[in-house]
Scaffold this active site. Structure first.
Site, PDB file in Angstrom:
ATOM      1  N   CYS A  89       0.809  -1.216   0.000  1.00  0.00           N
ATOM      2  CA  CYS A  89       0.000   0.000   0.000  1.00  0.00           C
ATOM      3  C   CYS A  89       0.845   1.271   0.000  1.00  0.00           C
ATOM      4  O   CYS A  89       0.377   2.323  -0.423  1.00  0.00           O
ATOM      5  CB  CYS A  89      -0.928   0.016   1.212  1.00  0.00           C
ATOM      6  N   GLN A 157      -5.038  -9.070   5.663  1.00  0.00           N
ATOM      7  CA  GLN A 157      -5.342  -7.738   6.187  1.00  0.00           C
ATOM      8  C   GLN A 157      -6.675  -7.735   6.931  1.00  0.00           C
ATOM      9  O   GLN A 157      -6.854  -6.961   7.883  1.00  0.00           O
ATOM     10  CB  GLN A 157      -5.362  -6.728   5.042  1.00  0.00           C
ATOM     11  N   ARG A 212     -20.008   8.866  -0.218  1.00  0.00           N
ATOM     12  CA  ARG A 212     -21.436   8.561  -0.336  1.00  0.00           C
ATOM     13  C   ARG A 212     -22.253   9.547   0.494  1.00  0.00           C
ATOM     14  O   ARG A 212     -22.126   9.617   1.715  1.00  0.00           O
ATOM     15  CB  ARG A 212     -21.710   7.135   0.151  1.00  0.00           C
ATOM     16  N   SER A 238     -11.360   0.550   3.419  1.00  0.00           N
ATOM     17  CA  SER A 238     -11.120   1.399   2.261  1.00  0.00           C
ATOM     18  C   SER A 238     -11.804   0.819   1.032  1.00  0.00           C
ATOM     19  O   SER A 238     -12.002  -0.386   0.922  1.00  0.00           O
ATOM     20  CB  SER A 238      -9.619   1.542   2.020  1.00  0.00           C
ATOM     21  N   HIS A 339      -8.955   3.752  -2.097  1.00  0.00           N
ATOM     22  CA  HIS A 339      -7.558   3.370  -1.900  1.00  0.00           C
ATOM     23  C   HIS A 339      -7.040   2.664  -3.156  1.00  0.00           C
ATOM     24  O   HIS A 339      -6.972   1.435  -3.215  1.00  0.00           O
ATOM     25  CB  HIS A 339      -7.469   2.461  -0.680  1.00  0.00           C
ATOM     26  N   CYS A 369      -0.186   2.071   6.629  1.00  0.00           N
ATOM     27  CA  CYS A 369       0.142   0.671   6.885  1.00  0.00           C
ATOM     28  C   CYS A 369       0.376  -0.039   5.561  1.00  0.00           C
ATOM     29  O   CYS A 369      -0.191   0.316   4.532  1.00  0.00           O
ATOM     30  CB  CYS A 369      -0.978  -0.010   7.669  1.00  0.00           C
ATOM     31  N   GLY A 371       1.610  -4.068   3.645  1.00  0.00           N
ATOM     32  CA  GLY A 371       1.728  -5.503   3.788  1.00  0.00           C
ATOM     33  C   GLY A 371       3.033  -5.899   4.450  1.00  0.00           C
ATOM     34  O   GLY A 371       4.066  -5.265   4.261  1.00  0.00           O
TER      35      GLY A 371
END
Length: 383
Positions: A89, A157, A212, A238, A339, A369, A371
């Protein structure tokens, strides 16, 4: 002492999975921000020393060194090279670090750092999406050394987000209130035009598609959890997204020779890691480490951008660091905005820079954060 300056930053709007950017080839997504970056900074693209792009799951249309492909798809000079990096990420945040390190070492003067991800075309390869499971393939299952160290347990995750919620005592209700606020802040930012300067519309997509307006606590409460007996739902994770983003990092010599305007300097950059089973707690030690190395306290940081991979990640980080959430993700985060994995790092950096300029803040801190239990931290100082 050498300095590395941010002189330009731009991003596409973030498209929702299956939305307005879904059919755009990743190379063309990347090309769009590269073209805009050169135009907005007024730089002769032939002066660029390297292009470093983050991208995760470099298969299909994202294969073949997408940094190089995007540069060429933009019609930019063939003599400029490109390289693609993967720190999960944090890939494009790491691209910024590599760019800044090249500048600080004196081996380069102008480096483009960015990232691209079209998750509509290439979903997450070995995890499950937040909203719809795609199946789980354990990338560690064949490693004798890994199993000897961490045993035969699920590494994902989603499990990590649940473990964090349990360890830090984060209720579903608290996380839902945080998620709702992310949408509220993102919609306010869109309505007030806060993102207008940093985005380069592409086709019919002129604003971020993720937030939204009809989200409510009642609707969130009615969603099923991602895992049986868990606390996390799709509303607390995300969104899968499509986007590209890029920044231009320059040396003092390049600023002078090319008549560029430095907008911020890289004050600090580092990366740390933590337990890969919990996976998403890296920003906690990484933030503490970065502040200590930079000689700053969190009270001196005007704005923070921390990726909202899951609501539990940000709330656990805030509880541990004592961060004031009024200064964190002030224009919403990935729960609302999405994301697009490889592009998120420089998307956050682009938003952080523009918001510091809008508000007159001095220091901004970015972390996310990644992996394997990792996390990057970048601290920039607005000039």
């Amino acid at each position: 002492m050498a300095e590395a300056y941010l002189v330009g930053a731009v991003r596409t709007p973030v498209g929702r999975r299956g939305g307005g950017l879904a059919a755009v080839h990743p190379a063309d997504l990347g090309a769009h921000v590269l073209t805009e970056l050169m135009a907005r900074t007024g730089l002769d693209p032939a002066a660029v020393d390297d292009v470093v792009f983050g991208c995760v799951d470099t298969v299909g249309p994202q294969a073949g060194d997408i940094a190089r492909t995007a540069w060429l798809a933009a019609g930019l000079p063939e003599e400029v090279p490109g390289v693609t990096v993967d720190r999960q990420c944090g890939s494009s945040q790491q691209a910024v670090h590599f760019a800044a390190q090249a500048i600080l070492s004196g081996t380069s003067d102008l480096v483009v750092a960015g990232g691209v991800q079209n998750m509509s075309q290439i979903p997450i390869a070995f995890a499950m999406t937040a909203a719809e499971p795609l199946g789980f393939t354990d990338p560690f299952s064949g490693s004798v050394g890994w199993r000897r160290r961490y045993g035969d347990q699920e590494i994902s995750q989603f499990r990590a987000a649940e473990l964090i919620a349990q360890k830090w005592g984060l209720s579903r209700e608290r996380m839902e209130a945080f998620a709702l606020e992310s949408h509220r802040r993102a919609l306010r930012a869109i309505d007030e035009g806060r993102f207008a300067r940093e985005t380069a519309p592409l086709g019919d997509v002129t604003v971020d598609e993720g937030p939204r307006r009809d989200t409510t606590l009642e609707r969130m409460a009615g969603l099923k959890t991602l895992r049986p007996g868990g606390r996390l739902t799709a509303a607390l994770a995300s969104q899968l997204s499509d986007a590209a983003s890029a920044v231009l990092v320059a040396s003092e010599r390049a600023v002078r020779e090319h008549g560029l305007r430095p907008r911020a300097r890289i004050h600090h950059l580092s990366a740390r890691a933590a337990d890969p089973v919990y996976m998403l707690t890296g920003p906690i030690p990484a933030t503490e480490y970065a502040l200590r190395r930079a000689g700053l306290t969190l009270d001196e940081i005007d704005l923070v951008e921390i990726n909202e991979a899951f609501a539990s990640v940000v709330l656990a980080w805030a509880d541990e660091t004592g961060a004031d959430l009024e200064r964190v993700n002030v224009n919403g985060g990935a729960i609302a905005l999405g994301h697009p994995i490889g592009a998120t790092g420089t998307r956050l950096m682009t938003t952080l820079l523009h918001e510091l300029e809008r508000t007159g803040g001095r220091y901004g801190l970015q972390t996310m954060c990644e992996g394997g239990g990792q996390a990057n931290v970048t601290i920039i100082e607005r000039l």
